[in-house]
Scaffold this active site. Structure first.
Site, mmCIF file in Angstrom:
data_model
loop_
_atom_site.group_PDB
_atom_site.id
_atom_site.type_symbol
_atom_site.label_atom_id
_atom_site.label_comp_id
_atom_site.label_asym_id
_atom_site.label_seq_id
_atom_site.Cartn_x
_atom_site.Cartn_y
_atom_site.Cartn_z
ATOM 1 N N ASN A 7 22.739 9.093 37.453
ATOM 2 C CA ASN A 7 22.413 10.290 36.686
ATOM 3 C C ASN A 7 23.288 10.328 35.420
ATOM 4 O O ASN A 7 23.991 9.362 35.122
ATOM 5 C CB ASN A 7 22.646 11.531 37.564
ATOM 6 C CG ASN A 7 21.630 12.630 37.264
ATOM 7 O OD1 ASN A 7 21.392 12.945 36.098
ATOM 8 N ND2 ASN A 7 21.041 13.201 38.296
ATOM 9 N N ASN A 64 22.595 16.844 27.675
ATOM 10 C CA ASN A 64 21.674 17.913 28.079
ATOM 11 C C ASN A 64 22.268 18.760 29.177
ATOM 12 O O ASN A 64 23.054 18.289 29.998
ATOM 13 C CB ASN A 64 20.314 17.321 28.511
ATOM 14 C CG ASN A 64 20.238 17.064 30.007
ATOM 15 O OD1 ASN A 64 19.928 17.967 30.793
ATOM 16 N ND2 ASN A 64 20.569 15.840 30.441
ATOM 17 N N LYS A 79 19.752 9.863 44.464
ATOM 18 C CA LYS A 79 20.243 9.588 43.110
ATOM 19 C C LYS A 79 21.694 10.036 43.000
ATOM 20 O O LYS A 79 22.017 11.187 43.295
ATOM 21 C CB LYS A 79 19.378 10.307 42.076
ATOM 22 C CG LYS A 79 19.749 9.953 40.641
ATOM 23 C CD LYS A 79 18.660 10.360 39.682
ATOM 24 C CE LYS A 79 19.003 10.030 38.248
ATOM 25 N NZ LYS A 79 17.926 10.381 37.317
ATOM 26 N N ASN A 82 24.091 19.959 36.044
ATOM 27 C CA ASN A 82 23.696 21.202 35.381
ATOM 28 C C ASN A 82 23.249 22.328 36.301
ATOM 29 O O ASN A 82 22.779 23.353 35.848
ATOM 30 C CB ASN A 82 22.598 20.899 34.355
ATOM 31 C CG ASN A 82 23.095 19.939 33.288
ATOM 32 O OD1 ASN A 82 24.217 20.087 32.811
ATOM 33 N ND2 ASN A 82 22.292 18.953 32.955
ATOM 34 N N THR A 83 23.357 22.129 37.614
ATOM 35 C CA THR A 83 23.132 23.221 38.564
ATOM 36 C C THR A 83 24.450 23.411 39.304
ATOM 37 O O THR A 83 24.918 22.473 39.963
ATOM 38 C CB THR A 83 21.998 22.869 39.553
ATOM 39 O OG1 THR A 83 20.783 22.751 38.823
ATOM 40 C CG2 THR A 83 21.839 23.941 40.627
ATOM 41 N N PHE A 94 17.246 22.100 35.332
ATOM 42 C CA PHE A 94 16.041 22.059 36.172
ATOM 43 C C PHE A 94 15.007 23.113 35.767
ATOM 44 O O PHE A 94 14.497 23.859 36.610
ATOM 45 C CB PHE A 94 16.366 22.238 37.664
ATOM 46 C CG PHE A 94 17.167 21.135 38.298
ATOM 47 C CD1 PHE A 94 17.303 19.893 37.696
ATOM 48 C CD2 PHE A 94 17.788 21.341 39.520
ATOM 49 C CE1 PHE A 94 18.043 18.880 38.290
ATOM 50 C CE2 PHE A 94 18.529 20.334 40.138
ATOM 51 C CZ PHE A 94 18.659 19.109 39.519
ATOM 52 N N SER A 105 22.798 15.993 39.560
ATOM 53 C CA SER A 105 22.722 16.623 38.239
ATOM 54 C C SER A 105 23.962 17.484 38.029
ATOM 55 O O SER A 105 24.348 18.249 38.914
ATOM 56 C CB SER A 105 21.481 17.508 38.127
ATOM 57 O OG SER A 105 21.613 18.344 36.986
HETATM 58 C C1 LIG Z 1 17.041 15.769 28.785
HETATM 59 C C2 LIG Z 1 17.279 15.079 30.100
HETATM 60 C C3 LIG Z 1 16.828 15.682 31.265
HETATM 61 C C4 LIG Z 1 17.050 15.063 32.497
HETATM 62 N N1 LIG Z 1 16.567 15.636 33.631
HETATM 63 C C5 LIG Z 1 16.752 15.018 34.819
HETATM 64 C C6 LIG Z 1 16.221 15.571 36.008
HETATM 65 O O1 LIG Z 1 15.570 16.614 35.998
HETATM 66 N N2 LIG Z 1 16.452 14.913 37.164
HETATM 67 C C7 LIG Z 1 17.160 13.743 37.234
HETATM 68 O O2 LIG Z 1 17.320 13.165 38.320
HETATM 69 N N3 LIG Z 1 17.660 13.183 36.109
HETATM 70 C C8 LIG Z 1 17.471 13.794 34.928
HETATM 71 N N4 LIG Z 1 17.966 13.224 33.791
HETATM 72 C C9 LIG Z 1 18.762 11.983 33.907
HETATM 73 C C10 LIG Z 1 17.917 10.732 33.665
HETATM 74 O O3 LIG Z 1 16.883 10.615 34.612
HETATM 75 C C11 LIG Z 1 18.809 9.494 33.721
HETATM 76 O O4 LIG Z 1 19.328 9.347 35.022
HETATM 77 C C12 LIG Z 1 19.967 9.543 32.742
HETATM 78 O O5 LIG Z 1 19.582 10.155 31.540
HETATM 79 C C13 LIG Z 1 20.530 8.158 32.436
HETATM 80 O O6 LIG Z 1 19.529 7.334 31.891
HETATM 81 P P1 LIG Z 1 19.348 7.096 30.301
HETATM 82 O O7 LIG Z 1 20.679 6.689 29.764
HETATM 83 O O8 LIG Z 1 18.288 6.035 30.199
HETATM 84 O O9 LIG Z 1 18.896 8.390 29.729
HETATM 85 C C14 LIG Z 1 17.750 13.827 32.554
HETATM 86 C C15 LIG Z 1 18.196 13.227 31.371
HETATM 87 C C16 LIG Z 1 17.973 13.838 30.150
HETATM 88 C C17 LIG Z 1 18.465 13.168 28.888
#
Ligand SMILES: Cc1cc2nc3c(=O)[nH]c(=O)nc-3n(C[C@H](O)[C@H](O)[C@H](O)COP(=O)(O)O)c2cc1C
Length: 345
Positions: free
Chosen positions: A243, A115, A214, A182-183, A119, A180
């Protein structure tokens, strides 16, 4: 296979020609509409599941990771699905659209997601209004804070602090998202000098609230060690690890096209790295750790706890495994249960 795996997931994955964000929006909208009915269901808390971490009482240790319900649209629904806490956000001071679509890609052969949402959210004040109208949740609420894209990096501190000021009454804990991918530039806030300014400002704004940081899975041990030192010296309550990753290691050949998309990778390819980071952070810092990254089975959840995590979170595992996986993890992590095998129910 669960009802989710047989019926709901295939239908969601086929929606609008496989548009992953459309499936996500439909799920959150549907859960939001069902929330009033679901709110009556008591949180899942089998014997041995509840625990107190950084002074907060959790009915069970399995949480919804940040990013799934950024604006808190379906809040009462998540505990009904089995989650013992929910992290909303990441929210920014200013509302913003995020990156252009498409920005969310499923890697089905790899049980993963890429992804680059960026934000997208309604802003801190809209979230505060929604939380005020909703009243207290039945499980602890974490609120993840990030930097608005329009705010220059050298004004980041005031941006984070303004969000915290608006949301302080509503969070049981706050997560400082400096990881993140993505910013643009956000991850540089993990540098010692930057954290040295950001963390005390946030702690001063909400000294009574647990503040967690985080971290990215792509930091070296040296860089992680520095982050932990700064966090400890500023009284941070815990670390959320991890993350999404910029690495594409472990992606199946059939997913090469989606893996080539820019953004952060989550799900099964992240399991091992998240485990290593959790183990490192817990051992080095002694701080409470929320383990997140590639929890796709009860064994993955158990391993993060064995590595030192006090709580775990799921995002991608929930997309692929549904509520059945959440409930199985809760049962597996309850103290009266023997350690699970790799076999899923
Ligand atoms: C579509 C998507 C959006 C996410 N948005 C955020 C976010 O806004 N803030 C954040 O701290 N992590 C965000 N994450 C990261 C997740 O909170 C998590 O740390 C990461 O996906 C690893 O966990 P997982 O393997 O269970 O997905 C996002 C993940 C995905 C897939």
């Amino acid at each position: 296979m669960s009802l989710y795996g047989r019926v709901a997931r295939p239908a969601l994955f086929r929606l609008r020609g496989g548009d992953a964000e459309a499936a996500h929006e439909l799920t959150v909208r549907w859960l939001g509409r069902s929330a009033p009915a679901l709110a009556r269901i008591r949180p899942l808390s089998p014997p041995g599941a509840a625990r107190t971490v950084f002074g907060v009482r959790f009915p069970n240790p399995v949480g919804l990771a940040a990013g799934m319900d950024k604006d808190g649209r379906a809040l009462p629904a998540w505990p009904a699905l089995g989650f013992g806490f929910v992290e909303v956000g990441t929210v920014t001071r200013h509302p913003q659209h995020g990156n252009d679509r498409p920005r969310l890609f499923r890697l089905a052969d790899s049980a993963a997601i890429v992804n680059r949402m960026g934000f997208n959210n309604d802003g801190a004040h809209a979230l505060a209004a929604r939380l005020a109208a909703l009243g207290p949740l039945r499980v602890p609420l974490g609120i993840s804070l990030g930097k608005s894209r329009a705010t220059p990096l050298d004004e980041a501190v005031e941006d984070y602090v303004a969000s915290l000021r608006a949301l302080r009454p509503y969070g049981d804990y706050f997560a400082v998202n400096v990881s993140s991918p993505n910013t643009p530039g956000l991850r540089t806030l993990q540098d010692r000098d930057q954290l040295d300014v950001l963390l005390p400002a946030l702690r001063a704004e909400a000294p009574d609230k647990p503040m967690l940081v985080k971290v990215a899975p792509d930091l070296s041990d040296l860089a992680l060690g520095e982050v932990l030192e700064v966090c400890t010296s500023h009284g941070v309550s815990g670390i959320i690890a991890t993350n999404t990753t910029l690495s594409r290691d472990g992606v199946a050949p059939g997913d090469a096209a989606a893996a080539a998309q820019a953004g952060g990778l989550s799900g099964a390819p992240l399991t091992e790295r998240a485990y290593e980071v959790v183990r490192f952070v817990a051992a080095e810092s002694g701080l409470p750790v929320i383990g997140v990254g590639g929890v796709m089975s009860t064994a993955d959840a158990r391993r993060l706890v064995d590595a030192g995590a006090s709580l775990v979170q799921l995002y991608t595992g929930f997309v692929y495994g549904g509520p059945g996986l959440v409930r199985a993890c809760v049962r597996a992590l309850s103290a009266d249960r023997p350690a699970p095998t790799r076999v899923e129910e």
